[in-house]
Design a protein around this motif. Structure first.
Motif, short mmCIF file in Angstrom:
data_model
loop_
_atom_site.label_atom_id
_atom_site.label_comp_id
_atom_site.label_asym_id
_atom_site.label_seq_id
_atom_site.Cartn_x
_atom_site.Cartn_y
_atom_site.Cartn_z
N ILE A 191 0.83 -1.20 0.00
CA ILE A 191 0.00 0.00 0.00
C ILE A 191 0.86 1.26 0.00
O ILE A 191 0.58 2.23 -0.71
CB ILE A 191 -0.94 -0.01 1.22
N LEU A 192 1.95 1.22 0.78
CA LEU A 192 2.82 2.40 0.89
C LEU A 192 3.91 2.42 -0.17
O LEU A 192 4.63 3.41 -0.28
CB LEU A 192 3.45 2.43 2.29
N GLY A 193 4.06 1.34 -0.91
CA GLY A 193 5.04 1.30 -1.98
C GLY A 193 6.47 1.22 -1.51
O GLY A 193 7.38 1.72 -2.20
N ASN A 194 6.70 0.58 -0.36
CA ASN A 194 8.06 0.45 0.17
C ASN A 194 8.14 -0.81 1.01
O ASN A 194 7.33 -1.01 1.93
CB ASN A 194 8.43 1.69 1.00
N ASP A 195 9.13 -1.65 0.72
CA ASP A 195 9.29 -2.90 1.46
C ASP A 195 9.90 -2.70 2.84
O ASP A 195 9.82 -3.58 3.69
CB ASP A 195 10.18 -3.88 0.67
N GLN A 196 10.51 -1.54 3.07
CA GLN A 196 11.16 -1.27 4.36
C GLN A 196 10.25 -0.47 5.28
O GLN A 196 10.62 0.58 5.79
CB GLN A 196 12.48 -0.53 4.11
N PHE A 197 9.03 -0.97 5.48
CA PHE A 197 8.10 -0.32 6.39
C PHE A 197 7.73 -1.30 7.50
O PHE A 197 7.19 -2.37 7.23
CB PHE A 197 6.83 0.14 5.66
N TYR A 198 8.07 -0.93 8.73
CA TYR A 198 7.82 -1.80 9.88
C TYR A 198 7.05 -1.01 10.94
O TYR A 198 7.62 -0.17 11.64
CB TYR A 198 9.13 -2.34 10.44
N LEU A 199 5.77 -1.30 11.03
CA LEU A 199 4.89 -0.55 11.91
C LEU A 199 5.23 -0.76 13.39
O LEU A 199 5.05 0.13 14.21
CB LEU A 199 3.44 -0.96 11.65
N ALA A 200 5.75 -1.95 13.73
CA ALA A 200 6.00 -2.27 15.14
C ALA A 200 7.25 -1.62 15.69
O ALA A 200 7.51 -1.73 16.90
CB ALA A 200 6.10 -3.79 15.30
N ASP A 201 8.04 -0.95 14.86
CA ASP A 201 9.33 -0.41 15.31
C ASP A 201 9.37 1.11 15.38
O ASP A 201 10.46 1.69 15.47
CB ASP A 201 10.45 -0.88 14.37
N ILE A 202 8.21 1.77 15.34
CA ILE A 202 8.23 3.23 15.37
C ILE A 202 7.40 3.78 16.53
O ILE A 202 6.92 4.91 16.49
CB ILE A 202 7.73 3.82 14.03
N GLY A 203 7.28 3.00 17.58
CA GLY A 203 6.70 3.47 18.84
C GLY A 203 5.31 4.04 18.71
O GLY A 203 4.43 3.48 18.05
N TRP A 204 5.11 5.20 19.34
CA TRP A 204 3.77 5.79 19.40
C TRP A 204 3.30 6.33 18.06
O TRP A 204 2.09 6.46 17.83
CB TRP A 204 3.75 6.90 20.44
N ILE A 205 4.22 6.62 17.16
CA ILE A 205 3.80 7.03 15.82
C ILE A 205 3.08 5.86 15.14
O ILE A 205 2.08 6.04 14.44
CB ILE A 205 5.00 7.49 14.99
N GLY A 206 3.59 4.66 15.36
CA GLY A 206 2.92 3.48 14.83
C GLY A 206 1.55 3.27 15.45
O GLY A 206 0.62 2.82 14.78
N ILE A 207 1.42 3.59 16.73
CA ILE A 207 0.12 3.47 17.40
C ILE A 207 -0.88 4.46 16.80
O ILE A 207 -2.04 4.12 16.53
CB ILE A 207 0.28 3.69 18.91
N VAL A 208 -0.45 5.69 16.59
CA VAL A 208 -1.34 6.69 15.98
C VAL A 208 -1.69 6.26 14.56
O VAL A 208 -2.84 6.43 14.11
CB VAL A 208 -0.67 8.08 15.99
N PHE A 209 -0.74 5.72 13.82
CA PHE A 209 -1.00 5.24 12.46
C PHE A 209 -2.10 4.18 12.47
O PHE A 209 -3.02 4.20 11.64
CB PHE A 209 0.28 4.66 11.86
N GLU A 210 -2.02 3.25 13.39
CA GLU A 210 -2.96 2.12 13.40
C GLU A 210 -4.27 2.45 14.10
O GLU A 210 -5.35 2.06 13.62
CB GLU A 210 -2.30 0.92 14.06
N TYR A 211 -4.21 3.17 15.22
CA TYR A 211 -5.40 3.38 16.04
C TYR A 211 -5.83 4.84 16.14
O TYR A 211 -6.86 5.13 16.76
CB TYR A 211 -5.17 2.83 17.46
N GLY A 212 -5.07 5.74 15.56
CA GLY A 212 -5.44 7.15 15.61
C GLY A 212 -5.13 7.78 16.95
O GLY A 212 -4.71 7.11 17.91
N VAL A 213 -5.38 9.07 17.03
CA VAL A 213 -5.13 9.80 18.28
C VAL A 213 -6.05 9.28 19.38
O VAL A 213 -5.63 9.16 20.55
CB VAL A 213 -5.34 11.31 18.06
N ILE A 214 -7.28 8.93 19.03
CA ILE A 214 -8.21 8.42 20.04
C ILE A 214 -7.68 7.13 20.65
O ILE A 214 -7.64 6.96 21.88
CB ILE A 214 -9.60 8.19 19.43
N GLY A 215 -7.25 6.21 19.82
CA GLY A 215 -6.71 4.95 20.32
C GLY A 215 -5.44 5.15 21.12
O GLY A 215 -5.25 4.50 22.16
N ALA A 216 -4.56 6.06 20.66
CA ALA A 216 -3.32 6.32 21.39
C ALA A 216 -3.60 6.88 22.78
O ALA A 216 -2.94 6.52 23.75
CB ALA A 216 -2.44 7.28 20.59
N VAL A 217 -4.59 7.78 22.88
CA VAL A 217 -4.95 8.35 24.18
C VAL A 217 -5.50 7.27 25.11
O VAL A 217 -5.17 7.23 26.30
CB VAL A 217 -5.97 9.50 24.00
#
Length: 440
Positions: free
Chosen positions: A328-354
């Motif tokens: 989807i992002l057009g890059n094989d070097q994308f690891y959602l689990a390794d970017i901390g809270w930014i990954g949480i916001v990406f997956e669950y949004g600000v509401i989920g992160a809070v």
């Protein structure tokens, strides 16, 4: 006979728990054996251990198997922060999958499959229910945690000494325990929940009673993490939390000495890396730093398309999905689990992160309320929450949420058991009043 667990304050019951008391308590040995068997499952020790398929399958199915316990806790036990936990689980299990179907084109099956990793948040309910039914004594519970913690390092060292080099795999799909990469060489990605908790227990015990034998054990544990475990973020976070405990627990000239040593270490490190610090750090971290930077840029660019993505997130996909996030992002070097809270916001949004952050704060509050100066294990539980928060700058907080949920349940049981027993005596009277471990 009915036993009421809880405490009355200002004429009201804070945490009433009514359970039918068994006519005969379980034998001490049986209680300890049950704790040794189930606590690693609640601590997600085998959750990524594909090397041992039966334990891996049991760990993945454990949230489902313990649903009756969670239901019992919801119906019969008045737990603090219950509404927060229900709202968190409802959002992660119901809202986020629906969002992923819209934003990522997930099918219903794939969307629901992505929620498996967050089910262990419910361990707060199920472990609280199990402890209420099992009713272990605090020495039994403490002994089980110490045995599991010390056993973690014993097993890790034994594997390191016995297994041949060809046992280590470069493909994480083949092994997530015995790993090899060019930067760090062979390493054992040991489940360290109980091991790290054991290190915090040793440091708190030294602070409370100045038992010097705990220092060699603590240093040996840290050395094994450096030589065998080789996870930089986890190791740095352990050192940070142990240092924080040492400094905040010391009094008088001991605090001056601890602060002085910390400042000296900072000056030495600054002097060593003062020249071209950024390049040295990048070389030390290897390719992982650039990969994380790339993942952060990709995540932020994808979120900026619409404010709704920032608010609700976009969800995730499983590794079995036909279309991956890399596609989807057009890059094989994308690891959602390794970017901390930014990954949480990406997956669950600000509401989920809070909501997730609020759960961590609730766990920390629960652990701090249970902590007493005469029991280092209760303070170690609070230290583990700090450790989890420290590592969350890099690691995803939904990687092993069962750890924090279990710590929260353990701390709550500890506090209620002490209140019920009226335990106010020191467990290990201090030899000298060098350190004062007061309630914080």
């Amino acid at each position: 006979m009915i036993v009421e667990l809880g405490a009355r304050q200002r004429g009201r019951i804070l945490s009433p728990v009514r359970v039918a008391a068994p006519r005969r308590a379980l034998p001490r040995s049986l209680t300890v054996m049950i704790l040794l068997a189930v606590l690693p499952l609640f601590g997600q020790s085998f959750h990524y251990l594909v090397d041992v398929p039966p334990l891996y399958a049991l760990s993945k199915s454990w949230p489902v198997l313990t649903i009756p316990l969670a239901v019992y806790a919801l119906a019969q036990i008045e737990l603090p922060f219950k509404s927060l936990c229900i709202a968190l689980l409802a959002y992660l299990v119901a809202i986020t999958p629906a969002v992923s179907m819209v934003q990522l084109g997930n099918g219903l099956t794939d969307a629901m499959a992505t929620t498996v990793k967050v089910w262990p948040f419910a361990y707060y309910f199920s472990l609280a229910a199990l402890l209420t039914m099992l009713r272990p004594t605090l020495p039994q519970l403490r002994g089980a945690l110490i045995a599991l913690g010390a056993g973690t390092f014993v097993v890790m060292l034994a594997l390191w000494l016995v297994l041949p080099p060809e046992a280590y795999a470069t493909d994480p799909l083949k092994s997530k325990l015995l790993m090899y990469d060019v930067e760090r060489g062979p390493r054992i990605f040991m489940p360290m929940f109980f091991g790290v908790l054991f290190l915090f227990y040793l440091s708190r015990r030294f602070c409370a009673y100045r038992e010097w034998w705990t220092i060699p054990l603590l240093l040996v544990g840290l050395l094994l993490m450096v030589l065998i475990y080789k996870q930089r973020t986890a190791l740095g976070s352990v050192v940070l939390v142990v240092g924080f405990a040492m400094i905040t627990s010391a009094r008088g000239w001991w605090r001056i000495l601890a602060v002085g040593m910390a400042l000296l270490a900072t000056v030495v490190l600054a002097a060593v890396y003062s020249v071209d610090l950024a390049n040295r750090a990048e070389q030390m971290l290897g390719a992982s730093l650039s990969i994380r930077q790339n993942s952060i840029i990709l995540a932020l660019d994808f979120l900026e398309v619409t404010p709704l993505r920032w608010l609700l997130g976009v969800g995730a996909v499983t590794r079995f999905s036909n279309v991956t996030l890399a596609d989807i992002l057009g890059n094989d070097q994308f690891y959602l689990a390794d970017i901390g809270w930014i990954g949480i916001v990406f997956e669950y949004g600000v509401i989920g992160a809070v909501l997730i952050a609020a759960f961590y704060v609730a766990a920390l509050r629960t652990a701090r309320k249970a902590a007493t100066g005469d029991d280092p294990m209760t303070q170690a539980l609070g230290d583990y929450i700090l450790f989890a928060l420290a590592t969350s700058t890099i690691y995803s907080v939904v990687f092993t949420p069962g750890e924090v949920a279990s710590v929260m349940a353990l701390a709550l049981y500890w506090r209620n058991a002490r209140r019920q027993a009226g335990a106010r005596r020191p467990l290990h009277p201090p030899k000298r009043p060098v350190f004062t471990m007061g309630r914080r």
